[in-house]
Design a protein around this motif. Structure first.
Motif, PDB file in Angstrom:
ATOM      1  N   GLU A   1       0.843  -1.188   0.000  1.00 51.96           N
ATOM      2  CA  GLU A   1       0.000   0.000   0.000  1.00 51.96           C
ATOM      3  C   GLU A   1       0.884   1.247   0.000  1.00 51.96           C
ATOM      4  O   GLU A   1       1.865   1.337   0.716  1.00 51.96           O
ATOM      5  CB  GLU A   1      -0.894   0.009   1.237  1.00 51.96           C
ATOM      6  CG  GLU A   1      -1.872   1.166   1.286  1.00 51.96           C
ATOM      7  CD  GLU A   1      -2.778   1.112   2.506  1.00 51.96           C
ATOM      8  OE1 GLU A   1      -3.566   2.043   2.697  1.00 51.96           O
ATOM      9  OE2 GLU A   1      -2.676   0.120   3.257  1.00 51.96           O
ATOM     10  N   GLY A   2       0.535   2.191  -0.844  1.00 51.22           N
ATOM     11  CA  GLY A   2       1.298   3.424  -0.931  1.00 51.22           C
ATOM     12  C   GLY A   2       2.390   3.413  -1.977  1.00 51.22           C
ATOM     13  O   GLY A   2       3.046   4.432  -2.190  1.00 51.22           O
ATOM     14  N   VAL A   3       2.594   2.267  -2.647  1.00 45.73           N
ATOM     15  CA  VAL A   3       3.611   2.159  -3.697  1.00 45.73           C
ATOM     16  C   VAL A   3       2.922   1.841  -5.020  1.00 45.73           C
ATOM     17  O   VAL A   3       2.041   0.983  -5.087  1.00 45.73           O
ATOM     18  CB  VAL A   3       4.649   1.067  -3.371  1.00 45.73           C
ATOM     19  CG1 VAL A   3       5.634   0.893  -4.528  1.00 45.73           C
ATOM     20  CG2 VAL A   3       5.397   1.418  -2.091  1.00 45.73           C
ATOM     21  N   ALA A   4       3.311   2.541  -6.065  1.00 44.91           N
ATOM     22  CA  ALA A   4       2.758   2.317  -7.404  1.00 44.91           C
ATOM     23  C   ALA A   4       3.894   2.031  -8.370  1.00 44.91           C
ATOM     24  O   ALA A   4       5.076   2.243  -8.055  1.00 44.91           O
ATOM     25  CB  ALA A   4       1.964   3.542  -7.865  1.00 44.91           C
ATOM     26  N   ALA A   5       3.546   1.544  -9.550  1.00 47.15           N
ATOM     27  CA  ALA A   5       4.535   1.229 -10.584  1.00 47.15           C
ATOM     28  C   ALA A   5       4.209   1.996 -11.847  1.00 47.15           C
ATOM     29  O   ALA A   5       3.042   2.119 -12.241  1.00 47.15           O
ATOM     30  CB  ALA A   5       4.561  -0.269 -10.875  1.00 47.15           C
ATOM     31  N   GLY A   6       5.228   2.517 -12.495  1.00 46.11           N
ATOM     32  CA  GLY A   6       5.055   3.141 -13.789  1.00 46.11           C
ATOM     33  C   GLY A   6       5.049   2.099 -14.887  1.00 46.11           C
ATOM     34  O   GLY A   6       4.994   0.891 -14.631  1.00 46.11           O
ATOM     35  N   ASP A   7       5.119   2.548 -16.122  1.00 51.60           N
ATOM     36  CA  ASP A   7       5.141   1.629 -17.262  1.00 51.60           C
ATOM     37  C   ASP A   7       6.453   0.853 -17.292  1.00 51.60           C
ATOM     38  O   ASP A   7       7.515   1.398 -16.994  1.00 51.60           O
ATOM     39  CB  ASP A   7       4.994   2.402 -18.572  1.00 51.60           C
ATOM     40  CG  ASP A   7       3.627   3.054 -18.720  1.00 51.60           C
ATOM     41  OD1 ASP A   7       2.710   2.693 -17.952  1.00 51.60           O
ATOM     42  OD2 ASP A   7       3.489   3.938 -19.591  1.00 51.60           O
ATOM     43  N   TYR A   8       6.377  -0.422 -17.674  1.00 49.76           N
ATOM     44  CA  TYR A   8       7.601  -1.200 -17.805  1.00 49.76           C
ATOM     45  C   TYR A   8       8.101  -1.146 -19.245  1.00 49.76           C
ATOM     46  O   TYR A   8       7.348  -0.866 -20.180  1.00 49.76           O
ATOM     47  CB  TYR A   8       7.387  -2.644 -17.357  1.00 49.76           C
ATOM     48  CG  TYR A   8       6.611  -3.527 -18.314  1.00 49.76           C
ATOM     49  CD1 TYR A   8       7.263  -4.364 -19.216  1.00 49.76           C
ATOM     50  CD2 TYR A   8       5.209  -3.559 -18.303  1.00 49.76           C
ATOM     51  CE1 TYR A   8       6.565  -5.183 -20.084  1.00 49.76           C
ATOM     52  CE2 TYR A   8       4.498  -4.386 -19.157  1.00 49.76           C
ATOM     53  CZ  TYR A   8       5.178  -5.188 -20.054  1.00 49.76           C
ATOM     54  OH  TYR A   8       4.474  -6.001 -20.910  1.00 49.76           O
TER      55      TYR A   8
ATOM     56  N   SER B   1       2.529  14.915 -14.221  1.00 54.49           N
ATOM     57  CA  SER B   1       3.598  15.157 -15.190  1.00 54.49           C
ATOM     58  C   SER B   1       4.881  14.417 -14.797  1.00 54.49           C
ATOM     59  O   SER B   1       5.645  13.976 -15.665  1.00 54.49           O
ATOM     60  CB  SER B   1       3.877  16.664 -15.310  1.00 54.49           C
ATOM     61  OG  SER B   1       4.400  17.180 -14.101  1.00 54.49           O
ATOM     62  N   GLN B   2       5.128  14.260 -13.507  1.00 54.16           N
ATOM     63  CA  GLN B   2       6.313  13.529 -13.057  1.00 54.16           C
ATOM     64  C   GLN B   2       6.187  12.043 -13.352  1.00 54.16           C
ATOM     65  O   GLN B   2       7.155  11.396 -13.755  1.00 54.16           O
ATOM     66  CB  GLN B   2       6.530  13.787 -11.576  1.00 54.16           C
ATOM     67  CG  GLN B   2       6.971  15.219 -11.272  1.00 54.16           C
ATOM     68  CD  GLN B   2       6.872  15.585  -9.809  1.00 54.16           C
ATOM     69  OE1 GLN B   2       6.218  14.904  -9.015  1.00 54.16           O
ATOM     70  NE2 GLN B   2       7.514  16.683  -9.426  1.00 54.16           N
ATOM     71  N   VAL B   3       4.991  11.486 -13.170  1.00 61.06           N
ATOM     72  CA  VAL B   3       4.770  10.080 -13.516  1.00 61.06           C
ATOM     73  C   VAL B   3       4.921   9.879 -15.015  1.00 61.06           C
ATOM     74  O   VAL B   3       5.531   8.896 -15.474  1.00 61.06           O
ATOM     75  CB  VAL B   3       3.376   9.615 -13.039  1.00 61.06           C
ATOM     76  CG1 VAL B   3       3.092   8.191 -13.522  1.00 61.06           C
ATOM     77  CG2 VAL B   3       3.291   9.673 -11.517  1.00 61.06           C
ATOM     78  N   LEU B   4       4.398  10.811 -15.801  1.00 56.51           N
ATOM     79  CA  LEU B   4       4.543  10.713 -17.247  1.00 56.51           C
ATOM     80  C   LEU B   4       6.003  10.779 -17.662  1.00 56.51           C
ATOM     81  O   LEU B   4       6.425  10.108 -18.610  1.00 56.51           O
ATOM     82  CB  LEU B   4       3.740  11.832 -17.927  1.00 56.51           C
ATOM     83  CG  LEU B   4       2.222  11.703 -17.852  1.00 56.51           C
ATOM     84  CD1 LEU B   4       1.551  12.942 -18.442  1.00 56.51           C
ATOM     85  CD2 LEU B   4       1.745  10.447 -18.572  1.00 56.51           C
ATOM     86  N   ALA B   5       6.793  11.571 -16.949  1.00 53.95           N
ATOM     87  CA  ALA B   5       8.223  11.646 -17.243  1.00 53.95           C
ATOM     88  C   ALA B   5       8.892  10.297 -17.028  1.00 53.95           C
ATOM     89  O   ALA B   5       9.716   9.852 -17.840  1.00 53.95           O
ATOM     90  CB  ALA B   5       8.878  12.715 -16.367  1.00 53.95           C
ATOM     91  N   LEU B   6       8.554   9.620 -15.922  1.00 53.84           N
ATOM     92  CA  LEU B   6       9.095   8.287 -15.677  1.00 53.84           C
ATOM     93  C   LEU B   6       8.680   7.318 -16.778  1.00 53.84           C
ATOM     94  O   LEU B   6       9.476   6.491 -17.242  1.00 53.84           O
ATOM     95  CB  LEU B   6       8.616   7.763 -14.322  1.00 53.84           C
ATOM     96  CG  LEU B   6       9.054   8.526 -13.071  1.00 53.84           C
ATOM     97  CD1 LEU B   6       8.414   7.902 -11.828  1.00 53.84           C
ATOM     98  CD2 LEU B   6      10.569   8.542 -12.928  1.00 53.84           C
TER      99      LEU B   6
END
Length: 289
Positions: free
Chosen positions: A117-124, A242-247
């Motif tokens: 809980e509290g952790v997410a993953a970006g695109d691989y 925007s930060q998630v999109l950057a990742l």
């Protein structure tokens, strides 16, 4: 003279304020954003990936820096870092060690459901992987009638397999439980044993930079070996959209060949940050995405 003094005094106060507080728009402006710590171990390969994500954040105007930690995932949980890149299979083994998922999509989806809980993953990175792979001589590949790891599984367990000491390798390939690998101090010794016939196969990885050209790295069309794709984990609700999109931009440009080439530069002694920066200059983000 009376007019020049206030102007000089104003300029002096303004310069002091900018230097002391780090404000771009002036003393009454918005304070600079805090730098986003991207966690990594001290291993050059891990630092390379951390620098790629750090550079991606910076490219879109977000201050970010690489922060070395003994346990980046633990640092992510405690809030010491806000981003911690890793490989999907290794992360799944930590969060769901009993999972049987092997293909890249299965591993990623299972990882998403297993994250704390509290952790997410970006695109691989669908085009960039660094998972264990089997290398054989061209003669062996011909005798096995194919260049896929399924041929090894069919010959199991009567295969002498070699591996570099301390390098990760699975104990199973599909339904095949392999005999204990014969360990070697380095790649040169292992591939020498492969060429001389002292072993039948050698463990390497899909992004290894030092595989001799005269050996064949078997493909894995049926996902008998668990996928290991690059993915960023981050603290949920602490990065803006925007930060998630950057990742996520890294997933659109990084491929296995590039990863292997950058690892080759690391092996030659080039700094991970420099390698990542040079690669991103040649593969700018946001182009065609």
């Amino acid at each position: 003279m009376r007019l020049s003094r206030p102007r000089a005094s104003y300029r002096l106060r303004l310069a002091f304020c900018l230097a002391a507080v780090g404000i771009v728009a002036g003393c009454g402006g918005t304070p600079a954003l805090p730098s986003i710590p991207v966690g990594t171990t001290g291993e050059p390969e891990a630092q390379l990936v951390a620098h790629l994500y750090t550079a991606a954040l910076r490219f879109y105007g977000n201050p970010a820096h690489v922060q070395v930690a003994d346990d980046p995932l633990g640092a992510l949980d405690s809030g010491e870092v806000r981003v911690a890149p890793g490989l999907t299979g290794e992360l799944l083994a930590r969060f769901a060690p009993d999972s049987a998922a092997r293909s890249d999509v299965q591993v990623y989806r299972t990882l998403l459901s297993a994250l704390p809980e509290g952790v997410a993953a970006g695109d691989y990175t669908t085009s960039a992987e660094d998972k264990p792979a089997i290398a054989v001589t061209e003669r062996t590949a011909g005798e096995w009638d194919g260049g896929d790891v399924a041929a090894l599984a069919r010959s199991c367990p009567d295969i002498a397999v070699g591996a570099v000491r301390s390098e990760p390798r699975p104990a199973r390939v599909g339904t095949c439980t392999l005999p204990d690998a014969r360990e070697f101090p380095d790649d040169d010794a292992m591939f020498g044993a492969l060429r001389s016939g002292r072993i039948d196969a050698a463990w390497t990885s899909t992004a290894a930079p030092d595989v001799p050209s005269e050996v064949v790295v078997l493909s894995d069309k049926t996902s008998l070996i668990r996928a290991e794709n690059v993915v960023p984990l981050y603290r949920r609700n602490e990065l803006n959209e925007s930060q998630v999109l950057a990742l996520n931009e890294i997933a659109g440009v990084l491929d296995t060949g590039s990863l292997a080439d950058m690892r080759r530069q690391l092996a030659e002694g080039t700094d991970p940050g420099l390698v990542a920066g040079q690669w991103l200059e040649e593969h700018p983000l946001g182009v065609g995405h």
